[in-house]
Design an enzyme around this catalytic site. Structure first.
Site: not given
Length: 754
Positions: A431-432, A515, A561, A599, A641, A694, A726
């Site tokens: 995903i990156g 996180r 965000w 994304d 994504h 996760h 992710c």
């Protein structure tokens, strides 16, 4: 009637992220459980005292959580999935961590519970799991212990509980289908027990969060509130608490309940204060959520005073934050690098407590001079040259329908892309991001502090990118990424390179578990002064013959965000970002990057809470993405994504994005999310996440193959990609290598089985 102040909750993590550090040390086996518990006690004591000193009359207790407050409620009720239970039936903090993370220092690893967004915020909660015939009992007394702590310190407090109806609404049925609302009668005795224990301790008021009351609920759920609260009434005074939206549509249900007070969000809701006063029972207290708990902006207290002053003396009144201050950074005073003018526009959690105290004092006394002094910087900001950019506003006004259209439809583009890339069946990618090692973080920190010059920093980043490419080629991945070693955060990084944003040193807010994120703040019109990602993407592509994806964060996600401006619409901000990133797509393409991922994990979280408001949001959200992407040529493959999403109710908009490939987070839901794509006959390519990043657990080849076979029952195999859920930023390299090796092996097995 003296007006009091209270908050609905306070940030948990600590000014220096002490909780995060203590959690991760404990999980890694580097500290004891006792040390972790001690950090929690110290943070709670500090935060109560800070709020008290800032002018809060009733302190929240029960807002602290070791991972997430919904998960805390699950343990309170004894709702522990069988796979996470201790052999002796007991519940401890490791039980909690196993549910949230899949593993803990003690107990057997097992699949973590599903995680999803907390309403329309960037906070996450662990989804409660319900099964038919389930039993509930009080097994986790954290709330009562923390109440005892606060009382021992001499504080006036208001315990906080997640309400029973909202708790059930937030969960999911596992196993045999049934109506989870039927469990309400089974969880109410636990709530009764807790309220009785609070009453024994002399507690007068309990804040009971029933956020479901701001939603467009089915009638059966609305009808459930009255019998539930009839069962809970009588032991303590209940402050029925709502936020993130208004309550007027459900006010008939609310005023029939045997509560003693109502909290309303007067920031995000459209409730009229005069109407609320008229319709609420005369003996009810009204808690007015006048200070925005979800942003960093200083409040215009003269405006807030005018909004509520008419009720003074007419009913019992408290002033409060709109929601928990969990969503705001802790303390503006430690921000020593912010420009003085910009800093004067802000207020963090402690300053918001101070705003409440100023407002309380003015309402109680009628003296408003302090409010006018506090609000003066807001008036000055409206005329600041740092806010407005005429060129950006002109470009935004010139957008046409053609700016959001790709040159040709997907079918034509797909042929051009197949001819260009010649990828195998079941193409593999990530995903990156790759693990942000201590070395990478140290490199960035040294550069930021001035201990490393630009040339040595760039050399170091280039080496990490090179190693990421080597690792991926060894693993046999088909489409590579550069690993994002240069990026601290997927939103902050772009904000640092766009005009119109500012950044804090310590503006951390919790996202989930340990996180934390440090959102940028949009203070003015947004533009791109120079290319952002092109140099490193081009370098990575020079190291391999395989395609390397360019990696961008989409406009809606950057908006959601970040802390947005309040003087323009969210649509305006999103489209300004889209225009800036449109230029980045064009530059990546010109540099030879053939696959570009934009994304948009936050697209769904930005939805208004009421469906009746969705269409307008989705229209401009989709348009912003398309403005960003539509400059790409047919042979350039656009990926997007998304994560933590329920897609079935927005599938029209997902299709309208017109991305060539969408990757989604599906492993925790056992590919359940693909039902939406199957039912809608999703026309483009899709990469369902095959393992949960996760959790540190490494999935087996067989596990991944089984998920992919399940996916192929819903989506034609020729349109499926193979990828993790992710980005891998938070994982370590050993588990990353092992998991990706198994993922690639599973894809190879399926190719050979054709």
């Amino acid at each position: 009637m003296t007006i009091l102040t209270h908050t609905l909750g306070f940030p948990r993590v600590g000014l220096r992220r002490e909780l995060k550090k203590a959690q991760e040390s404990y999980w890694a086996g580097n500290s004891t459980r006792e040390a972790l518990l001690a950090v929690g006690r110290e943070l709670r004591a500090r935060h109560w005292e800070q709020q008290k000193q800032a002018g809060i009359d009733l302190l929240p207790v029960g807002d602290f959580a070791w991972y997430d407050h919904v998960l805390t409620t699950s343990l309170l009720l004894g709702n522990v999935p069988a796979r996470h239970q201790n052999n002796d039936g007991s519940v401890d903090i490791d039980t909690l961590f196993r549910i949230g993370r899949g593993r803990a220092p003690t107990g057997e690893p097992a699949a973590a519970a599903e995680m999803t967004k907390w309403f329309n915020t960037n906070y996450h909660y662990i989804v409660p799991e319900f099964s038919k015939g389930q039993q509930f009992r009080l097994t986790w007394t954290q709330l009562l212990e923390e109440v005892d702590e606060a009382l021992a310190l001499g504080h006036k407090i208001k315990p906080v509980l997640l309400g029973p109806v909202t708790y059930l609404w937030l969960g999911k049925v596992k196993g045999e289908p049934f109506d989870r609302l039927t469990l309400l009668k089974d969880i109410l005795p636990v709530y009764q027990h807790v309220l009785a224990e609070l009453a024994k301790r002399g507690i007068e008021w309990v804040q009971i969060d029933e956020l479901a009351l701001v939603l467009e609920l089915p009638q059966a759920w609305l009808d459930a509130f009255k019998p539930a609260y009839d069962a809970l009434a009588g032991q303590v005074k209940l402050l029925l608490t709502t936020y993130f939206e208004g309550v007027t549509p459900n006010l008939d249900t609310i005023i029939a309940l045997p509560a003693q007070g109502l909290h309303v969000d007067l920031i995000h809701g459209k409730d009229d204060v005069a109407e609320l006063h008229q319709r609420l029972p005369v003996d009810w207290l009204l808690s007015a959520g006048l200070i925005n708990g979800r942003n960093v902006w200083r409040a215009d207290l003269t405006e807030k005073y005018a909004q509520i002053n008419a009720l003074v003396g007419k009913r019992a009144l408290w002033v409060a934050s709109s929601c928990s201050l969990l969503h705001s950074p802790i303390d503006l005073s430690v921000e020593t690098r912010l420009d003085t003018e910009v800093k004067s526009w802000f207020a963090f959690a402690l300053q918001k407590c101070g705003e409440l105290a100023l407002l309380r004092d003015a309402l109680n006394s009628g003296e408003t001079a302090a409010l006018e002094e506090w609000s003066a910087p807001i008036q000055a900001r409206r005329h600041s040259r740092r806010v407005h950019n005429a060129a950006v506003e002109k470009r935004l006004a010139a957008i046409t329908a053609q700016d959001s259209q790709r040159e040709n439809p997907y079918e034509v583009r797909a042929e051009a892309q197949r001819a260009r890339f010649k990828l195998p069946a079941w193409p593999t990618t990530t995903i990156g991001s790759f693990p942000q090692t201590t070395e990478i973080r140290g490199l960035r920190l040294d550069f930021k502090k001035g201990n490393l010059d630009a040339n040595n920093y760039r050399t170091g980043i280039a080496e990490h990118i090179k190693q990421a490419i080597i690792e991926q080629e060894r693993l046999g991945l088909d489409v590579l990424v550069h690993g994002e070693a240069e990026r601290n955060d997927m939103v902050e990084y772009f904000g640092e390179h766009l005009d119109g944003f500012v950044f804090t040193q310590n503006g951390w807010v919790q996202s989930y578990g340990s996180r934390c994120v440090k959102p940028p703040v949009v203070i003015g019109d947004i533009s791109r002064p120079a290319p952002i990602t092109v140099e490193w993407a081009k370098y990575a592509q020079s190291l391999t013959d395989k395609p390397v994806k360019g990696m961008l964060t989409g406009p809606v996600t950057i908006l959601c965000w970040s802390f947005p401006r309040e003087d323009v619409t969210r649509e305006t901000i999103a489209k300004q970002i889209a225009l800036a990133l449109r230029d980045e797509v064009a530059d990546l393409e010109a540099a030879g990057i053939g696959i570009i991922q934009i994304d948009e994990p936050a697209l769904r979280e930005g939805l208004p809470l009421r469906r009746s408001d969705w269409d307008a949001y989705l229209e401009w959200g989709v348009e912003a993405f398309r403005i960003n992407a539509a400059v790409a040529k047919d042979e350039t493959q656009i990926h997007t994504h998304m994560c933590y999403c329920e897609f079935n109710d927005i599938m029209d908009s997902i299709v309208a994005l017109d991305a060539d490939v969408i990757t989604i987070e599906t492993s925790r839901s056992d590919m359940e999310l693909l039902e939406s794509f199957e039912a809608f006959d999703y026309p483009n390519e899709i990469g369902p996440g095959v393992y949960d990043i996760h959790s540190p657990n490494v999935p087996s080849v067989e596990w991944i193959e089984a998920l992919l076979k399940k996916a192929a029952q819903r989506i034609p195999a020729q349109r499926l990609w193979v990828n993790p859920d992710c980005g891998l930023k938070t994982r370590g390299w050993p588990e990353t290598r092992a998991a990706l090796a198994n993922m690639v092996k599973a894809a190879h097995n399926l190719r050979q089985a054709k």
